[in-house]
Design an enzyme around this catalytic site. Sequence first.
Site, PDB file in Angstrom:
ATOM      1  N   PHE A 128       8.581 -37.018 -20.576  1.00  0.00           N
ATOM      2  CA  PHE A 128       8.169 -38.421 -20.601  1.00  0.00           C
ATOM      3  C   PHE A 128       6.684 -38.567 -20.987  1.00  0.00           C
ATOM      4  O   PHE A 128       6.262 -38.051 -22.000  1.00  0.00           O
ATOM      5  CB  PHE A 128       8.531 -39.112 -19.284  1.00  0.00           C
ATOM      6  CG  PHE A 128      10.018 -39.210 -19.080  1.00  0.00           C
ATOM      7  CD1 PHE A 128      10.743 -40.234 -19.652  1.00  0.00           C
ATOM      8  CD2 PHE A 128      10.708 -38.245 -18.356  1.00  0.00           C
ATOM      9  CE1 PHE A 128      12.126 -40.323 -19.498  1.00  0.00           C
ATOM     10  CE2 PHE A 128      12.090 -38.304 -18.207  1.00  0.00           C
ATOM     11  CZ  PHE A 128      12.787 -39.352 -18.778  1.00  0.00           C
ATOM     12  N   SER A 129       5.890 -39.253 -20.178  1.00  0.00           N
ATOM     13  CA  SER A 129       4.535 -39.647 -20.599  1.00  0.00           C
ATOM     14  C   SER A 129       3.538 -38.507 -20.667  1.00  0.00           C
ATOM     15  O   SER A 129       2.412 -38.709 -21.139  1.00  0.00           O
ATOM     16  CB  SER A 129       3.999 -40.736 -19.672  1.00  0.00           C
ATOM     17  OG  SER A 129       4.682 -41.946 -19.896  1.00  0.00           O
ATOM     18  N   VAL A 130       3.915 -37.315 -20.252  1.00  0.00           N
ATOM     19  CA  VAL A 130       3.059 -36.157 -20.531  1.00  0.00           C
ATOM     20  C   VAL A 130       2.774 -36.091 -22.028  1.00  0.00           C
ATOM     21  O   VAL A 130       1.694 -35.677 -22.460  1.00  0.00           O
ATOM     22  CB  VAL A 130       3.724 -34.861 -20.021  1.00  0.00           C
ATOM     23  CG1 VAL A 130       2.981 -33.620 -20.505  1.00  0.00           C
ATOM     24  CG2 VAL A 130       3.789 -34.870 -18.493  1.00  0.00           C
TER      25      VAL A 130
END
Length: 383
Positions: free
Chosen positions: A68-70
């Site tokens: 995801f937002s990594v």
Amino acid sequence: MTAPIDGTCDPRFAPVRDAFAANFTERGEPGGAIALMVDGRLVCDLWGGWRDAAREKPWARETLVNFFSVGKAFTSLVALRLVERGALDLDAPAHRLWPEFGAHGKEAITLRHMLSHQAGLPAIRTDLPDGAMFNWSAMTAALAATPPWWEPGTAHGYHVNTFGYLVGELVRRASGRTVGQLLRDEVAGPLGADVHIGLPSTEHPRAAEFLWPSVLPERPEGDLPDGILMKWNTYWNPPGISGAGWVNSAEWRAAEIPSTNGHGTARGIARVYSALAAGGSIGGIDILSADMLAAAVEEQSFGPDRVLERESRFALGFQLPQAERPLGPNAQAFGHFGAGGSLGFCDPAARVAFGYVTNDMGPRWQNPRNKALLAAIYESLGG
């Protein structure tokens, strides 16, 4: 059934191994992996649990998962490399490269605004059909047609899913390549880092099943006030933009949705951050110059977040530590969390780089699993 744990860990970092094991026995972790590097050396490389909901397939060394937002940090790295070579300008109006974007009050929006979540475009206003997130041109055209939800540059709000389309379209127009292609060719490939935005179909068999909640929220009825509509559309327009209903599909894994659908291993994440912990270069591989990296981690936004409705703190695409969500004890740390608690960060003061991936949608804000791992890292380091 006891979750299997495998891998290696330097005895000095036994508290990290213990914290990882306790994630399974005490904190409900179904499957995941961690990797810790100190001075560029891999000192802890552990994986455990199950890669499927049925708990029949153990997590393996090469298992990867949606983090995801990594991936926002990796998207930012790609853009900052183009800034460094003069192909992008942090402070030039975006419409110089993307003419259609310069309308409806967006004439002054810059790449800096986009990277620091100040662009005022966390959501698309016009309703889009489920699956539209796979159509890059449809998503960027919809963003170009959306007026900002607030005056750009006057406030910030987490661009949960639009971040990658905004930054990625400037990257595409400046370079002729996509974020995923540049990440592969210029960052992950040279470093040997197993991270991807747009996972090749040949790699799909390695991907863990992500355990997405079965109960999804229902849209409030009627005409919504602007603020409520913005928050709803941030996560649910188009309906699958956050991954709901799609996250384990071949379409999702193969697509490039740079804010949201990056895949990789914990070891791959830590490898990228090991270069950043060392000042932007490791083993003769240059990721960012020292000057560009210093600019990249300067605070750009801090305070009330219009989307999250709490404080958030951003540099140029990286999250910075704040009192409610530290990245260890040192102010110089930076990185990015992902949904479920996944995390990539580095602490140049401690010469540490770390990656954590999971296949469970745990708490997004105060996640007990990554908090325990962070505490154990600094316990092992002696401070």
